[in-house]
Design an enzyme around this catalytic site. Sequence first.
Site, PDB file in Angstrom:
ATOM      1  N   ARG A 153       0.830  -1.146  -0.100  1.00 35.08           N
ATOM      2  CA  ARG A 153       0.169  -0.096   0.167  1.00 35.08           C
ATOM      3  C   ARG A 153       0.783   1.184   0.094  1.00 35.08           C
ATOM      4  O   ARG A 153       1.980   1.375   0.695  1.00 35.08           O
ATOM      5  CB  ARG A 153      -0.992  -0.120   1.142  1.00 35.08           C
ATOM      6  CG  ARG A 153      -1.681   1.268   1.564  1.00 35.08           C
ATOM      7  CD  ARG A 153      -2.832   1.435   2.186  1.00 35.08           C
ATOM      8  NE  ARG A 153      -2.305   1.035   3.443  1.00 35.08           N
ATOM      9  CZ  ARG A 153      -3.260   0.720   4.551  1.00 35.08           C
ATOM     10  NH1 ARG A 153      -4.499   0.692   4.659  1.00 35.08           N
ATOM     11  NH2 ARG A 153      -2.705   0.350   5.753  1.00 35.08           N
ATOM     12  N   ARG A 192      -0.096  -5.669  14.237  1.00 33.64           N
ATOM     13  CA  ARG A 192      -1.463  -4.913  14.039  1.00 33.64           C
ATOM     14  C   ARG A 192      -2.292  -6.367  13.818  1.00 33.64           C
ATOM     15  O   ARG A 192      -3.543  -6.283  14.417  1.00 33.64           O
ATOM     16  CB  ARG A 192      -1.432  -4.189  12.764  1.00 33.64           C
ATOM     17  CG  ARG A 192      -0.966  -3.019  13.054  1.00 33.64           C
ATOM     18  CD  ARG A 192      -0.763  -2.108  11.751  1.00 33.64           C
ATOM     19  NE  ARG A 192      -1.626  -1.709  10.908  1.00 33.64           N
ATOM     20  CZ  ARG A 192      -1.585  -1.473   9.630  1.00 33.64           C
ATOM     21  NH1 ARG A 192      -0.557  -1.379   9.166  1.00 33.64           N
ATOM     22  NH2 ARG A 192      -2.844  -1.047   8.951  1.00 33.64           N
TER      23      ARG A 192
HETATM   24  P1  AP5 Z   1      -7.546  -0.747   2.726  1.00 32.53           P
HETATM   25  O1  AP5 Z   1      -8.800  -0.376   1.981  1.00 32.53           O
HETATM   26  O2  AP5 Z   1      -6.470   0.658   2.653  1.00 32.53           O
HETATM   27  O3  AP5 Z   1      -7.675  -1.478   3.860  1.00 32.53           O
HETATM   28  P2  AP5 Z   1      -8.345  -1.161   5.338  1.00 32.53           P
HETATM   29  O4  AP5 Z   1      -9.126  -2.221   5.677  1.00 32.53           O
HETATM   30  O5  AP5 Z   1      -8.914   0.220   5.263  1.00 32.53           O
HETATM   31  O6  AP5 Z   1      -6.836  -1.384   6.164  1.00 32.53           O
HETATM   32  P3  AP5 Z   1      -6.245  -0.290   7.147  1.00 32.53           P
HETATM   33  O7  AP5 Z   1      -4.691  -0.702   7.137  1.00 32.53           O
HETATM   34  O8  AP5 Z   1      -6.239   1.295   6.942  1.00 32.53           O
HETATM   35  O9  AP5 Z   1      -6.922  -0.334   8.566  1.00 32.53           O
HETATM   36  P4  AP5 Z   1      -6.458  -0.377   9.770  1.00 32.53           P
HETATM   37  O10 AP5 Z   1      -7.668  -1.100  10.277  1.00 32.53           O
HETATM   38  O11 AP5 Z   1      -5.148  -1.192  10.073  1.00 32.53           O
HETATM   39  O12 AP5 Z   1      -5.877   0.847   9.693  1.00 32.53           O
HETATM   40  P5  AP5 Z   1      -6.478   2.334  10.562  1.00 32.53           P
HETATM   41  O13 AP5 Z   1      -6.081   3.558   9.804  1.00 32.53           O
HETATM   42  O14 AP5 Z   1      -7.910   2.059  10.780  1.00 32.53           O
HETATM   43  O15 AP5 Z   1      -6.580  -1.620   1.522  1.00 32.53           O
HETATM   44  C1  AP5 Z   1      -5.244  -1.970   1.968  1.00 32.53           C
HETATM   45  C2  AP5 Z   1      -4.426  -1.879   0.537  1.00 32.53           C
HETATM   46  O16 AP5 Z   1      -5.051  -3.175  -0.290  1.00 32.53           O
HETATM   47  C3  AP5 Z   1      -4.712  -0.826  -0.450  1.00 32.53           C
HETATM   48  O17 AP5 Z   1      -3.275  -0.657  -1.046  1.00 32.53           O
HETATM   49  C4  AP5 Z   1      -5.733  -1.229  -1.508  1.00 32.53           C
HETATM   50  O18 AP5 Z   1      -5.556  -0.437  -2.647  1.00 32.53           O
HETATM   51  C5  AP5 Z   1      -5.579  -2.518  -1.543  1.00 32.53           C
HETATM   52  N1  AP5 Z   1      -6.898  -3.389  -1.689  1.00 32.53           N
HETATM   53  C6  AP5 Z   1      -8.116  -3.387  -0.907  1.00 32.53           C
HETATM   54  N2  AP5 Z   1      -8.969  -4.091  -1.498  1.00 32.53           N
HETATM   55  C7  AP5 Z   1      -8.412  -4.617  -2.607  1.00 32.53           C
HETATM   56  C8  AP5 Z   1      -8.826  -5.696  -3.393  1.00 32.53           C
HETATM   57  N3  AP5 Z   1     -10.028  -5.988  -3.323  1.00 32.53           N
HETATM   58  N4  AP5 Z   1      -7.953  -6.102  -4.299  1.00 32.53           N
HETATM   59  C9  AP5 Z   1      -6.758  -5.738  -4.384  1.00 32.53           C
HETATM   60  N5  AP5 Z   1      -6.196  -4.673  -3.657  1.00 32.53           N
HETATM   61  C10 AP5 Z   1      -6.764  -4.297  -2.682  1.00 32.53           C
HETATM   62  O19 AP5 Z   1      -5.706   2.313  11.828  1.00 32.53           O
HETATM   63  C11 AP5 Z   1      -4.233   2.733  11.978  1.00 32.53           C
HETATM   64  C12 AP5 Z   1      -3.917   2.735  13.500  1.00 32.53           C
HETATM   65  O20 AP5 Z   1      -4.746   3.697  14.215  1.00 32.53           O
HETATM   66  C13 AP5 Z   1      -4.218   1.376  14.358  1.00 32.53           C
HETATM   67  O21 AP5 Z   1      -3.268   0.589  14.256  1.00 32.53           O
HETATM   68  C14 AP5 Z   1      -4.406   2.155  15.456  1.00 32.53           C
HETATM   69  O22 AP5 Z   1      -2.976   2.499  16.160  1.00 32.53           O
HETATM   70  C15 AP5 Z   1      -5.092   3.560  15.352  1.00 32.53           C
HETATM   71  N6  AP5 Z   1      -6.497   3.414  15.427  1.00 32.53           N
HETATM   72  C16 AP5 Z   1      -7.307   3.629  14.308  1.00 32.53           C
HETATM   73  N7  AP5 Z   1      -8.507   3.520  14.922  1.00 32.53           N
HETATM   74  C17 AP5 Z   1      -8.651   2.993  16.400  1.00 32.53           C
HETATM   75  C18 AP5 Z   1      -9.493   2.701  17.100  1.00 32.53           C
HETATM   76  N8  AP5 Z   1     -10.992   2.707  17.001  1.00 32.53           N
HETATM   77  N9  AP5 Z   1      -9.302   2.682  18.348  1.00 32.53           N
HETATM   78  C19 AP5 Z   1      -7.758   2.475  18.842  1.00 32.53           C
HETATM   79  N10 AP5 Z   1      -6.939   3.011  17.806  1.00 32.53           N
HETATM   80  C20 AP5 Z   1      -7.201   3.220  16.620  1.00 32.53           C
END
Ligand code: AP5
Length: 213
Positions: A126, A170
């Site tokens: 990504r 993660r």
């Molecule tokens: P993408 O759509 O970006 O996946 P995602 O599920 O949104 O993954 P994230 O890594 O953003 O989720 P996350 O939950 O770890 O991160 P967040 O920002 O919430 O897809 C991933 C990749 O795959 C992309 O390159 C995309 O193009 C590709 N892709 C997608 N679908 C595809 C398909 N069908 N085919 C091919 N390629 C595909 O959290 C980050 C951090 O923030 C956490 O670790 C934590 O520290 C903090 N945080 C966030 N929310 C909270 C909370 N509620 N409580 C506590 N801490 C929090």
Amino acid sequence: MKAHRLILLGPPGAGKGTQSERLVKALSVPQISTGDLLRGARNAGTELGNQAKVYMDTGALVPDELVLALVEERLAAPDAARGYILDGFPRNEAQAEALTARKVELERVVNLVVSDELLVDRLSGRRICRKCGASYHVAFRPTAHEGVCDVCGGEVYQRPDDAAGVIAQRLEVYREQTAPLVAYYEKAGILRTVAGHGEMDEVFERIVEALEL
Ligand code: AP5
């Protein structure tokens, strides 16, 4: 008009952000991503953002009190009155209970299921635009010119938490703290499980079908 209030649940890399983009267009409701809100606070250099950084960079969850304050503020914004797509929230049982306590009617929780192998491929490849936040993948959704955002011409970079060691952490945090929410929302009768492998549009079609949109 019906207020769509949805949760996209699933491990890091399941496609929550990718599918939220499509749902935003289809349903005309905002995406509320706690990851994006936290990254925004971090980039703005706020106290909350600085506190969150250390947890995010190591793959740990940011403490509930910080996240809940952000979410409360965002849910109170006028555009959230007509519904929303929650992406990355709730992340543990305490956050789910806090949402339940607001007594808003959630329509559905979509649980995106993807194998660990594919999650690692997606996260490690990504890339994100530093300026506008557009999301790419070196193999699955490449930019037209390497390192340059197609949308705004900004610099495209790898999130620090998409480094190999942090991805493993993660996924572990997901299994321990977030996966139990599948049973939580199944019990509430609003969970729909959707296979998250395959083309992005194909996954979206499955979501539309599961939501009976
Ligand atoms: P993408 O759509 O970006 O996946 P995602 O599920 O949104 O993954 P994230 O890594 O953003 O989720 P996350 O939950 O770890 O991160 P967040 O920002 O919430 O897809 C991933 C990749 O795959 C992309 O390159 C995309 O193009 C590709 N892709 C997608 N679908 C595809 C398909 N069908 N085919 C091919 N390629 C595909 O959290 C980050 C951090 O923030 C956490 O670790 C934590 O520290 C903090 N945080 C966030 N929310 C909270 C909370 N509620 N409580 C506590 N801490 C929090």
